[in-house]
Design an enzyme around this catalytic site. Structure first.
Site, short mmCIF file in Angstrom:
data_model
loop_
_atom_site.label_atom_id
_atom_site.label_comp_id
_atom_site.label_asym_id
_atom_site.label_seq_id
_atom_site.Cartn_x
_atom_site.Cartn_y
_atom_site.Cartn_z
N SER A 159 0.90 -1.04 0.04
CA SER A 159 -0.08 -0.18 0.16
C SER A 159 0.98 1.29 -0.04
CB SER A 159 -0.98 0.03 1.22
OG SER A 159 -1.61 -0.99 1.44
N1 SAH Z 1 -0.94 -5.28 4.02
C1 SAH Z 1 0.13 -5.40 2.69
C2 SAH Z 1 -0.82 -5.16 1.30
C3 SAH Z 1 -1.84 -5.94 1.26
S1 SAH Z 1 -2.14 -6.06 -0.64
C4 SAH Z 1 1.07 -5.02 2.98
O1 SAH Z 1 1.44 -4.24 3.69
O2 SAH Z 1 1.95 -5.02 1.80
C5 SAH Z 1 -3.56 -7.12 -0.19
C6 SAH Z 1 -3.43 -8.65 0.45
O3 SAH Z 1 -4.41 -9.28 0.67
C7 SAH Z 1 -2.94 -9.52 -0.86
O4 SAH Z 1 -1.60 -10.11 -0.66
C8 SAH Z 1 -3.92 -10.64 -1.00
O5 SAH Z 1 -3.19 -11.97 -1.32
C9 SAH Z 1 -4.43 -10.71 0.46
N2 SAH Z 1 -5.81 -11.22 0.53
C10 SAH Z 1 -6.84 -11.21 -0.61
N3 SAH Z 1 -7.97 -11.84 0.17
C11 SAH Z 1 -7.63 -12.41 1.33
C12 SAH Z 1 -8.12 -13.41 2.51
N4 SAH Z 1 -9.61 -13.55 1.86
N5 SAH Z 1 -7.57 -13.71 3.13
C13 SAH Z 1 -6.19 -13.50 3.26
N6 SAH Z 1 -5.42 -12.67 2.41
C14 SAH Z 1 -6.41 -11.90 1.49
#
Ligand code: SAH
Length: 225
Positions: free
Chosen positions: A60
């Site tokens: 992000s």
């Molecule tokens: N917080 C992260 C950015 C998140 S991007 C950082 O600081 O880098 C969103 C993430 O959510 C992705 O890696 C994706 O694979 C994950 N994601 C999406 N749906 C999900 C779910 N149901 N359970 C766990 N992770 C999930």
């Protein structure tokens, strides 16, 4: 420009754009974002921009990390659940501000890399899990704080709101209507959930198991539109 100069420039920009909580700013200052981005983008690690990580996901934008962390109103005694570990950057920032972070990621290669970073930085108060975060972490619940870093439905997953402690706060991007996503804050009071819409954002989607192929159109995001 040195890392220190880049860091200062970024912190000034975040302050100007609304991240005013000194504890949050100091956590952002102390977590080396350059360790969380792919080598190719290391130069841009201290720019206020979302960057691509593996498997079509993204780390992000620092402003969003700052604002969402601030919106959580964290206290040092809190236990936080994060959904969507991704690079691990947001979890690392949270870990500097609270007692323990539980973080769930559904894509194993991302989780493995994030775990290496936590070890390298000696962030021993982060516990990880591979799986579908929309189900929460019932063995540990309730949580004082829940932060979702992928965009859900128009409504938050019920398992997550159920796992929010009374007095607890959850911050989650939701696709509220055809105008796009918005960060929404829920507070659990004795009477029920109180909902408050914060600002527009764009996040990669929150998906449920079983993990499908990388979703189309999930290019770098998690930034202000
Ligand atoms: N917080 C992260 C950015 C998140 S991007 C950082 O600081 O880098 C969103 C993430 O959510 C992705 O890696 C994706 O694979 C994950 N994601 C999406 N749906 C999900 C779910 N149901 N359970 C766990 N992770 C999930």
């Amino acid at each position: 420009m040195t890392i220190a100069a880049r860091t200062n420039r970024l912190l000034m920009a975040l302050r100007r754009d609304g991240v005013t909580d000194e504890a949050v700013l100091s956590a952002l200052e102390r977590v080396p974002r350059d360790l969380f981005v792919p080598d190719l983008f290391r130069d841009q690690a201290w720019e206020d921009t979302a960057l691509p990580i593996a498997l079509g996901q993204s780390i992000s934008q620092p402003l969003i990390v700052g604002l969402m962390t601030q919106a959580l109103e964290l206290e040092p005694r809190h236990t936080v659940l994060e959904i969507g570990t991704g690079s691990g950057y947001q979890a690392a920032v949270l870990s500097r501000l609270c007692r323990r972070v539980y973080t769930i990621e559904r894509l194993k290669p991302l989780l493995v890399e994030a775990e290496k970073r936590f070890q390298r930085l000696r962030l021993h108060n982060i516990t990880t899990r591979l799986g579908d975060g929309t189900r929460g972490w019932p063995e540990v619940a309730p949580f004082e704080r829940i932060l979702v870093t992928a965009a859900g439905g128009p409504e938050p997953p019920k398992d997550l709101t159920d796992q929010l402690a009374v007095g607890g706060v959850m911050v989650i991007p939701l696709g509220v209507d055809d105008r796009g996503q918005r960060v929404v804050r829920f507070r659990r009071t004795a009477e029920g959930l109180v909902r408050e819409e914060l600002w527009p954002v764009r996040f990669v989607p929150l998906l449920s198991d079983p993990p499908a192929e990388t979703p189309p159109g999930s290019e770098a995001s998690a930034r202000l539109p």
